[in-house]
Design a protein around this motif. Structure first.
Motif, PDB file in Angstrom:
ATOM      1  N   GLU A   1      -0.772   0.476  -6.279  1.00 32.53           N
ATOM      2  CA  GLU A   1       0.176   1.398  -6.691  1.00 32.53           C
ATOM      3  C   GLU A   1       1.452   1.009  -7.227  1.00 32.53           C
ATOM      4  O   GLU A   1       2.048   0.047  -6.584  1.00 32.53           O
ATOM      5  N   ARG A   2       2.274   1.409  -8.345  1.00 30.43           N
ATOM      6  CA  ARG A   2       3.345   1.366  -8.842  1.00 30.43           C
ATOM      7  C   ARG A   2       4.189   2.227  -8.769  1.00 30.43           C
ATOM      8  O   ARG A   2       4.091   3.550  -8.902  1.00 30.43           O
ATOM      9  N   PRO A   3       5.743   2.274  -8.753  1.00 30.13           N
ATOM     10  CA  PRO A   3       6.481   3.402  -8.714  1.00 30.13           C
ATOM     11  C   PRO A   3       6.343   3.889 -10.438  1.00 30.13           C
ATOM     12  O   PRO A   3       6.118   3.311 -11.212  1.00 30.13           O
ATOM     13  N   ASP A   4       6.622   5.235 -10.529  1.00 26.28           N
ATOM     14  CA  ASP A   4       6.735   5.875 -11.805  1.00 26.28           C
ATOM     15  C   ASP A   4       7.848   5.542 -12.455  1.00 26.28           C
ATOM     16  O   ASP A   4       7.777   5.380 -13.783  1.00 26.28           O
ATOM     17  N   ALA A   5       8.888   5.117 -11.972  1.00 27.34           N
ATOM     18  CA  ALA A   5      10.187   4.633 -12.588  1.00 27.34           C
ATOM     19  C   ALA A   5      10.927   3.540 -11.737  1.00 27.34           C
ATOM     20  O   ALA A   5      10.621   3.500 -10.566  1.00 27.34           O
ATOM     21  N   LEU A   6      11.375   2.596 -12.592  1.00 31.97           N
ATOM     22  CA  LEU A   6      12.151   1.531 -11.960  1.00 31.97           C
ATOM     23  C   LEU A   6      13.389   1.951 -11.348  1.00 31.97           C
ATOM     24  O   LEU A   6      13.989   3.169 -11.747  1.00 31.97           O
ATOM     25  N   PRO A   7      13.847   1.176 -10.211  1.00 33.46           N
ATOM     26  CA  PRO A   7      15.251   1.624  -9.791  1.00 33.46           C
ATOM     27  C   PRO A   7      16.258   1.129 -11.048  1.00 33.46           C
ATOM     28  O   PRO A   7      16.072   0.320 -12.002  1.00 33.46           O
ATOM     29  N   PRO A   8      17.155   1.889 -11.247  1.00 36.37           N
ATOM     30  CA  PRO A   8      18.364   2.020 -12.353  1.00 36.37           C
ATOM     31  C   PRO A   8      18.760   0.374 -12.364  1.00 36.37           C
ATOM     32  O   PRO A   8      19.175  -0.070 -13.673  1.00 36.37           O
ATOM     33  N   VAL A   9      18.944  -0.223 -11.454  1.00 35.59           N
ATOM     34  CA  VAL A   9      19.545  -1.419 -11.572  1.00 35.59           C
ATOM     35  C   VAL A   9      18.341  -2.618 -12.114  1.00 35.59           C
ATOM     36  O   VAL A   9      18.878  -3.810 -12.607  1.00 35.59           O
TER      37      VAL A   9
ATOM     38  N   VAL B   1       9.038 -12.412  -4.890  1.00 33.04           N
ATOM     39  CA  VAL B   1      10.205 -11.760  -4.103  1.00 33.04           C
ATOM     40  C   VAL B   1      10.932 -11.101  -4.884  1.00 33.04           C
ATOM     41  O   VAL B   1      11.226  -9.711  -4.288  1.00 33.04           O
ATOM     42  N   VAL B   2      11.535 -11.229  -6.205  1.00 31.84           N
ATOM     43  CA  VAL B   2      11.973 -10.474  -6.990  1.00 31.84           C
ATOM     44  C   VAL B   2      11.219  -9.015  -7.143  1.00 31.84           C
ATOM     45  O   VAL B   2      11.856  -7.664  -7.295  1.00 31.84           O
ATOM     46  N   GLY B   3       9.933  -9.157  -7.484  1.00 34.19           N
ATOM     47  CA  GLY B   3       9.391  -8.063  -7.625  1.00 34.19           C
ATOM     48  C   GLY B   3       9.202  -6.981  -6.577  1.00 34.19           C
ATOM     49  O   GLY B   3       9.231  -5.742  -6.535  1.00 34.19           O
ATOM     50  N   ILE B   4       9.091  -7.460  -5.127  1.00 37.23           N
ATOM     51  CA  ILE B   4       9.266  -6.916  -4.051  1.00 37.23           C
ATOM     52  C   ILE B   4      10.338  -6.192  -3.840  1.00 37.23           C
ATOM     53  O   ILE B   4      10.669  -4.772  -3.727  1.00 37.23           O
ATOM     54  N   ALA B   5      11.645  -7.094  -3.991  1.00 37.08           N
ATOM     55  CA  ALA B   5      13.011  -6.462  -3.822  1.00 37.08           C
ATOM     56  C   ALA B   5      13.362  -5.501  -4.935  1.00 37.08           C
ATOM     57  O   ALA B   5      14.337  -4.619  -4.834  1.00 37.08           O
ATOM     58  N   LEU B   6      12.999  -5.739  -6.169  1.00 40.34           N
ATOM     59  CA  LEU B   6      13.494  -4.969  -7.466  1.00 40.34           C
ATOM     60  C   LEU B   6      12.753  -4.163  -7.965  1.00 40.34           C
ATOM     61  O   LEU B   6      13.200  -2.944  -8.446  1.00 40.34           O
ATOM     62  N   LEU B   7      11.514  -4.428  -8.058  1.00 43.59           N
ATOM     63  CA  LEU B   7      10.572  -3.593  -9.043  1.00 43.59           C
ATOM     64  C   LEU B   7       9.526  -2.692  -8.223  1.00 43.59           C
ATOM     65  O   LEU B   7       8.683  -1.974  -9.007  1.00 43.59           O
ATOM     66  N   GLY B   8       9.746  -2.681  -6.841  1.00 47.55           N
ATOM     67  CA  GLY B   8       8.899  -1.838  -6.001  1.00 47.55           C
ATOM     68  C   GLY B   8       7.558  -2.315  -5.904  1.00 47.55           C
ATOM     69  O   GLY B   8       6.474  -1.516  -5.447  1.00 47.55           O
ATOM     70  N   ASP B   9       7.259  -3.487  -6.090  1.00 46.51           N
ATOM     71  CA  ASP B   9       5.919  -4.159  -5.753  1.00 46.51           C
ATOM     72  C   ASP B   9       5.825  -4.102  -4.059  1.00 46.51           C
ATOM     73  O   ASP B   9       6.666  -4.091  -3.699  1.00 46.51           O
ATOM     74  N   ARG B  10       4.671  -3.704  -3.882  1.00 45.20           N
ATOM     75  CA  ARG B  10       4.506  -3.399  -2.342  1.00 45.20           C
ATOM     76  C   ARG B  10       3.029  -4.028  -2.040  1.00 45.20           C
ATOM     77  O   ARG B  10       2.180  -4.535  -2.444  1.00 45.20           O
ATOM     78  N   ILE B  11       3.098  -4.499  -0.409  1.00 43.21           N
ATOM     79  CA  ILE B  11       2.001  -5.030   0.149  1.00 43.21           C
ATOM     80  C   ILE B  11       1.460  -3.893   1.139  1.00 43.21           C
ATOM     81  O   ILE B  11       2.153  -2.983   1.480  1.00 43.21           O
ATOM     82  N   ARG B  12       0.257  -3.944   1.168  1.00 43.38           N
ATOM     83  CA  ARG B  12      -0.610  -3.025   2.038  1.00 43.38           C
ATOM     84  C   ARG B  12      -0.066  -2.912   3.194  1.00 43.38           C
ATOM     85  O   ARG B  12       0.293  -3.844   3.879  1.00 43.38           O
ATOM     86  N   PRO B  13       0.215  -1.591   3.887  1.00 42.44           N
ATOM     87  CA  PRO B  13       0.709  -1.584   5.158  1.00 42.44           C
ATOM     88  C   PRO B  13      -0.058  -2.191   6.228  1.00 42.44           C
ATOM     89  O   PRO B  13      -1.413  -2.203   6.428  1.00 42.44           O
ATOM     90  N   GLY B  14       0.815  -3.058   7.128  1.00 45.74           N
ATOM     91  CA  GLY B  14      -0.180  -3.919   7.923  1.00 45.74           C
ATOM     92  C   GLY B  14      -0.372  -5.251   7.708  1.00 45.74           C
ATOM     93  O   GLY B  14      -0.853  -6.095   8.390  1.00 45.74           O
ATOM     94  N   TRP B  15      -0.550  -5.603   6.229  1.00 49.71           N
ATOM     95  CA  TRP B  15      -0.904  -6.619   5.724  1.00 49.71           C
ATOM     96  C   TRP B  15       0.293  -7.881   5.309  1.00 49.71           C
ATOM     97  O   TRP B  15       0.102  -8.837   4.722  1.00 49.71           O
ATOM     98  N   GLU B  16       1.516  -7.600   5.732  1.00 47.65           N
ATOM     99  CA  GLU B  16       2.599  -8.302   5.408  1.00 47.65           C
ATOM    100  C   GLU B  16       2.269  -9.723   5.838  1.00 47.65           C
ATOM    101  O   GLU B  16       2.594 -10.784   5.103  1.00 47.65           O
ATOM    102  N   GLY B  17       1.966  -9.854   7.060  1.00 49.89           N
ATOM    103  CA  GLY B  17       1.828 -11.453   7.716  1.00 49.89           C
ATOM    104  C   GLY B  17       0.181 -11.901   6.835  1.00 49.89           C
ATOM    105  O   GLY B  17       0.582 -13.276   6.479  1.00 49.89           O
ATOM    106  N   ALA B  18      -0.654 -11.150   6.482  1.00 51.34           N
ATOM    107  CA  ALA B  18      -1.494 -11.884   5.855  1.00 51.34           C
ATOM    108  C   ALA B  18      -1.057 -12.427   4.378  1.00 51.34           C
ATOM    109  O   ALA B  18      -1.508 -13.302   4.123  1.00 51.34           O
ATOM    110  N   ALA B  19      -0.103 -11.522   3.694  1.00 51.10           N
ATOM    111  CA  ALA B  19       0.128 -11.799   2.409  1.00 51.10           C
ATOM    112  C   ALA B  19       0.947 -13.299   2.663  1.00 51.10           C
ATOM    113  O   ALA B  19       0.882 -13.913   1.491  1.00 51.10           O
ATOM    114  N   LEU B  20       2.041 -13.211   3.545  1.00 50.05           N
ATOM    115  CA  LEU B  20       2.843 -14.400   3.663  1.00 50.05           C
ATOM    116  C   LEU B  20       1.960 -15.694   3.881  1.00 50.05           C
ATOM    117  O   LEU B  20       2.113 -16.739   3.300  1.00 50.05           O
TER     118      LEU B  20
END
Length: 279
Positions: free
Chosen positions: A121-129, A234-253
């Motif tokens: 899933e992705r946000p419907d709108a990007l952050p203004p910045v 990293v930029v996608g997660i911090a700026l564009l709202g990209d997300r990792i499945r809950p509880g899967w952060e360690g697996a993704a890294l």
């Protein structure tokens, strides 16, 4: 289409893009080798076919980025080096040295973890910045080009190429987050990020070509692969709202680290061939 099917479909598109990049690399390499016998590389049918495969792979990448986070798509694309290595050895893993066999396993295993951890899933709108930050970053990269070019350091050029390709992925992901329809095509043409896609893509191609001319292919490829996965991820997660499945952060890294470690190992020269060259 359900969420699970959408994710699976997007993953298959990303894998198809990875295969396309592999085919493109093999065909372009064959065309480049034939060009050594007197014909210009741009006139080699194999090289031109490779460029066509690159275009197809890029279109597939754009489609995948509409549904998957940047870190997932870029990690999957980095797996092309594993397929290329296998192809160079007749698709027989037993023709590889032991280190490379384990590296291929690491790349593929890491990609499975990354793919499984991606939240489609992705946000419907990007952050203004988001758009201003991306555009300013692209402008700074373009300003840095003549200085990096003049320095002529292959690793710095490969790093710049990785930022260029990563910037392309970020711009594609950021453009018009909503569904694309015919009535939105005009908006896309007016979106400055669309021109950022072109500028960053050209930068990536030119900088990497220059890096390959002046430096070791393996090392430059490793720098490129790590940069175009880690930085835009990293930029996608911090700026564009990209997300990792809950509880899967360690697996993704873990998946990204394992896959990139395999990529780096595959770009290192075969010690046996180096030994033969010395003697």
């Amino acid at each position: 289409m359900g969420r699970a099917m959408t994710t699976l479909f997007a993953l298959l598109i990303a894998v198809a893009a990875m295969i396309g990049n592999t085919v493109a690399a093999l065909w372009e390499a064959k065309g480049s080798r034939l060009a050594k016998y007197g014909r210009l590389v741009w006139l080699q049918p194999w090289f031109l076919a490779g460029l066509a495969a690159d275009v197809v792979a890029w279109v597939l990448t754009v489609a995948a980025l509409r549904y998957l986070p940047v870190f997932a798509v870029q990690s999957i694309l980095a797996g092309a080096i594993a397929l290329t290595t296998l192809a160079d050895h007749g698709w027989n893993p037993w023709n590889l040295i032991r280190r490379d066999r384990w590296a291929v396993v690491a790349v593929l295993s890491g990609l499975v973890l990354v793919a499984a951890s991606a939240e489609p899933e992705r946000p419907d709108a990007l952050p203004p910045v988001a758009t201003p930050v991306l555009l300013v970053s692209f402008a700074l990269l373009l300003v840095a080009v003549p200085f990096v070019w003049r320095a002529g350091r292959p690793m710095l050029l490969a790093f710049l190429a990785g930022l260029g390709f990563g910037g392309t992925a970020l711009a594609v992901r950021a453009i018009h987050p909503g569904p694309i329809r015919w009535e939105t095509v005009g908006d896309l043409l007016l979106d400055p990020l669309g021109y950022g896609v072109v500028a960053m893509g050209v930068l990536g191609v030119a900088a990497f070509a220059k890096a390959l001319q002046d430096g070791a292919v393996g090392t430059a490829t490793a720098v490129l692969s790590v940069t175009e996965v880690v930085v835009p991820g990293v930029v996608g997660i911090a700026l564009l709202g990209d997300r990792i499945r809950p509880g899967w952060e360690g697996a993704a890294l873990l998946g990204v680290i394992v896959a990139l470690a395999g990529v780096i190992a595959l770009t290192r020269p075969d010690p046996d061939s180096q030994r033969r060259r010395v003697h």
